[in-house]
Design a protein around this motif. Structure first.
Motif, PDB file in Angstrom:
ATOM      1  N   LYS A   1       0.781  -1.326   0.010  1.00  0.00           N
ATOM      2  CA  LYS A   1       0.073  -0.086   0.069  1.00  0.00           C
ATOM      3  C   LYS A   1       0.912   1.357  -0.147  1.00  0.00           C
ATOM      4  CE  LYS A   1      -4.070   1.896   0.294  1.00  0.00           C
ATOM      5  NZ  LYS A   1      -5.195   1.629  -0.785  1.00  0.00           N
ATOM      6  N   THR A   2       1.944   1.355   0.817  1.00  0.00           N
ATOM      7  CA  THR A   2       2.726   2.245   0.736  1.00  0.00           C
ATOM      8  C   THR A   2       3.593   2.623  -0.276  1.00  0.00           C
ATOM      9  OG1 THR A   2       4.498   1.343   2.251  1.00  0.00           O
ATOM     10  CG2 THR A   2       2.536   2.512   3.224  1.00  0.00           C
ATOM     11  N   ASN A   3       3.634   1.634  -1.071  1.00  0.00           N
ATOM     12  CA  ASN A   3       4.493   1.964  -2.346  1.00  0.00           C
ATOM     13  C   ASN A   3       4.037   1.900  -3.610  1.00  0.00           C
ATOM     14  OD1 ASN A   3       7.797   1.367  -2.046  1.00  0.00           O
ATOM     15  ND2 ASN A   3       6.745   0.022  -0.441  1.00  0.00           N
ATOM     16  N   GLN A   4       2.517   2.181  -3.434  1.00  0.00           N
ATOM     17  CA  GLN A   4       1.661   2.753  -4.602  1.00  0.00           C
ATOM     18  C   GLN A   4       1.893   3.825  -5.049  1.00  0.00           C
ATOM     19  OE1 GLN A   4      -2.448   1.498  -4.185  1.00  0.00           O
ATOM     20  NE2 GLN A   4      -1.657  -0.568  -5.224  1.00  0.00           N
ATOM     21  N   GLY A   5       2.465   4.851  -4.449  1.00  0.00           N
ATOM     22  CA  GLY A   5       2.953   6.160  -4.799  1.00  0.00           C
ATOM     23  C   GLY A   5       2.958   7.022  -3.601  1.00  0.00           C
ATOM     24  N   PRO A   6       3.485   8.293  -3.683  1.00  0.00           N
ATOM     25  CA  PRO A   6       3.705   8.991  -2.510  1.00  0.00           C
ATOM     26  C   PRO A   6       2.458   9.571  -1.709  1.00  0.00           C
ATOM     27  CG  PRO A   6       3.835  10.469  -4.681  1.00  0.00           C
ATOM     28  CD  PRO A   6       3.494   8.905  -5.005  1.00  0.00           C
ATOM     29  N   TRP A   7       2.325   9.191  -0.529  1.00  0.00           N
ATOM     30  CA  TRP A   7       1.126   9.221   0.282  1.00  0.00           C
ATOM     31  C   TRP A   7       1.220  10.222   1.442  1.00  0.00           C
ATOM     32  CZ3 TRP A   7       0.890   7.527   5.600  1.00  0.00           C
ATOM     33  CH2 TRP A   7       2.098   6.690   5.937  1.00  0.00           C
ATOM     34  N   ILE A   8       2.496  10.742   1.727  1.00  0.00           N
ATOM     35  CA  ILE A   8       2.747  11.777   2.658  1.00  0.00           C
ATOM     36  C   ILE A   8       3.802  12.672   2.093  1.00  0.00           C
ATOM     37  CG2 ILE A   8       4.433  10.316   3.845  1.00  0.00           C
ATOM     38  CD1 ILE A   8       3.210  11.016   6.460  1.00  0.00           C
ATOM     39  N   GLN A   9       3.473  13.859   2.457  1.00  0.00           N
ATOM     40  CA  GLN A   9       4.457  14.905   2.257  1.00  0.00           C
ATOM     41  C   GLN A   9       4.910  15.663   3.309  1.00  0.00           C
ATOM     42  OE1 GLN A   9       2.615  17.393  -0.968  1.00  0.00           O
ATOM     43  NE2 GLN A   9       4.544  17.112  -2.040  1.00  0.00           N
ATOM     44  N   ARG A  10       6.153  15.860   3.365  1.00  0.00           N
ATOM     45  CA  ARG A  10       6.629  16.510   4.563  1.00  0.00           C
ATOM     46  C   ARG A  10       7.498  17.909   4.083  1.00  0.00           C
ATOM     47  NH1 ARG A  10       6.845  13.321   8.627  1.00  0.00           N
ATOM     48  NH2 ARG A  10       6.393  10.979   8.359  1.00  0.00           N
ATOM     49  N   ALA A  11       7.500  18.860   4.975  1.00  0.00           N
ATOM     50  CA  ALA A  11       8.103  20.169   4.741  1.00  0.00           C
ATOM     51  C   ALA A  11       9.513  19.918   4.149  1.00  0.00           C
ATOM     52  CB  ALA A  11       7.948  20.955   5.980  1.00  0.00           C
ATOM     53  N   GLN A  12      10.344  19.076   5.030  1.00  0.00           N
ATOM     54  CA  GLN A  12      11.697  18.730   4.453  1.00  0.00           C
ATOM     55  C   GLN A  12      11.766  17.313   4.510  1.00  0.00           C
ATOM     56  OE1 GLN A  12      10.885  19.429   7.719  1.00  0.00           O
ATOM     57  NE2 GLN A  12      12.725  20.464   8.739  1.00  0.00           N
TER      58      GLN A  12
END
Lengths: 99, 214
Positions: free
Chosen positions: B49-60
């Motif tokens: 599931k977590t490798n299906q695409g970016p699911w979280i975006q962080r500031a750095q």
């Protein structure tokens, strides 16, 4: 009646030995101090009953070191389990016969 | 008549000693093998599931998964939570089932004083760890959740281990070591989690089955 009394094992005539076998029959390895607390007996007393049951081959002893402390634990053997369960059955028969 | 009373007292003594002293030795090695397998399946699903695409975006961008979160795909969070919860509930069920079978087969009591002690001593660090991990999530420290859960689970096993087989304590120490290692190596949380909850459970389960179940 006589045959039932015959089945009672002399090795278990003592209260402490019976207690020892009861505890070991429902546990894996048990430490000396834990047996002492459960049975409320002195070191010497417990040691002599343990060695009597050990000689009969009813329990086995394991000595080893945990860190720097010597640690002695005991376990019931298959022979011991069988003898103990026969003894309990005989006790129960004795009671049933009496009622 | 007095002799009968003595015999009856003896039997009562025996029963009480058995109840007071009995360790939780009905715990079956098979439950370890099956819950380990469930954990591996759960870890694989999480990986997928977590490798299906970016699911979280962080500031750095940090490898550790600890940077401030800008956006997060909640469907992935729900998937992971339900995945973990299912593994936990099914493992509990499997553990109960196989231990009950073993107790019945060996004629041992399933529930004694020490079994209760085992569960109480196990639950306290476990519940603490569960809350701790939720707080980590609350602060966005997602990369630390898997290794932290290993450490707390290990502490729980170590705490409960003295009321069951000694292998439980050793399993506990292994989980703690693995969890700490997982905190050191960046971004490998899921891998360490799969080794700890999957592989170690299976290995120790087989060991316990060979030593105590047969």
């Amino acid at each position: 009646m006589k045959s039932i009394i015959h089945q009672l094992d002399k090795a278990f005539e003592n209260r402490i030995r019976l207690g020892l076998m009861s505890i070991l029959s429902v546990n894996d390895w048990v430490e000396f101090n834990e047996l002492k607390t459960l049975l409320e007996v002195t070191d010497g007393n417990l040691a002599s009953h343990i060695s009597a049951l050990d000689k009969k081959g009813f329990i086995e002893t394991r000595k080893r070191f945990v860190g720097k402390k010597p640690n002695t634990t005991f376990r019931i053997t298959d022979d011991g389990r069988e003898a103990f369960s026969n003894h309990i059955n005989a006790l129960e028969m004795l009671l049933k016969g009496a009622i | 008549m007095e002799e009968n009373q003595a015999t009856l007292d003896t039997l009562k003594d025996i029963k009480s000693l058995m109840e007071r002293s009995s360790r939780f030795i009905s715990l079956s090695g098979l439950s370890g093998v099956f819950s380990g397998t469930l954990a591996l399946i759960g870890a694989y699903l999480a990986h997928w599931k977590t490798n299906q695409g970016p699911w979280i975006q962080r500031a750095q961008d940090t490898d550790f998964g600890t940077g401030e979160i800008v956006s997060i795909d909640w469907s992935v969070v729900w998937f992971l939570s339900i995945d973990a919860l299912l593994v936990f509930i099914l493992s509990m069920f499997v553990g109960y089932y196989f231990s009950r079978q073993k107790a019945l087969r060996k004629g041992q009591p399933l529930w004694g004083t020490y079994s209760k002690q085992f569960l109480i001593n196990l639950s306290l660090p476990l519940v603490t760890g569960g809350i701790f991990c939720m707080i980590l999530f609350y602060h966005g420290l997602i990369g630390l959740i898997a290794p932290a859960s290993l450490v707390f689970y290990g502490l729980a096993l170590l705490n409960g281990g003295k009321f069951s087989f000694e292998e439980i304590s050793y399993l506990g120490m292994s989980e703690i070591a693995l969890g700490l290692a997982g905190l050191v190596f960046k971004g490998q949380g899921l891998l360490f989690w799969a080794i700890g909850f999957g592989v170690l459970h299976i290995v120790y389960g087989i060991l316990m089955y060979i030593r105590h179940d047969r």
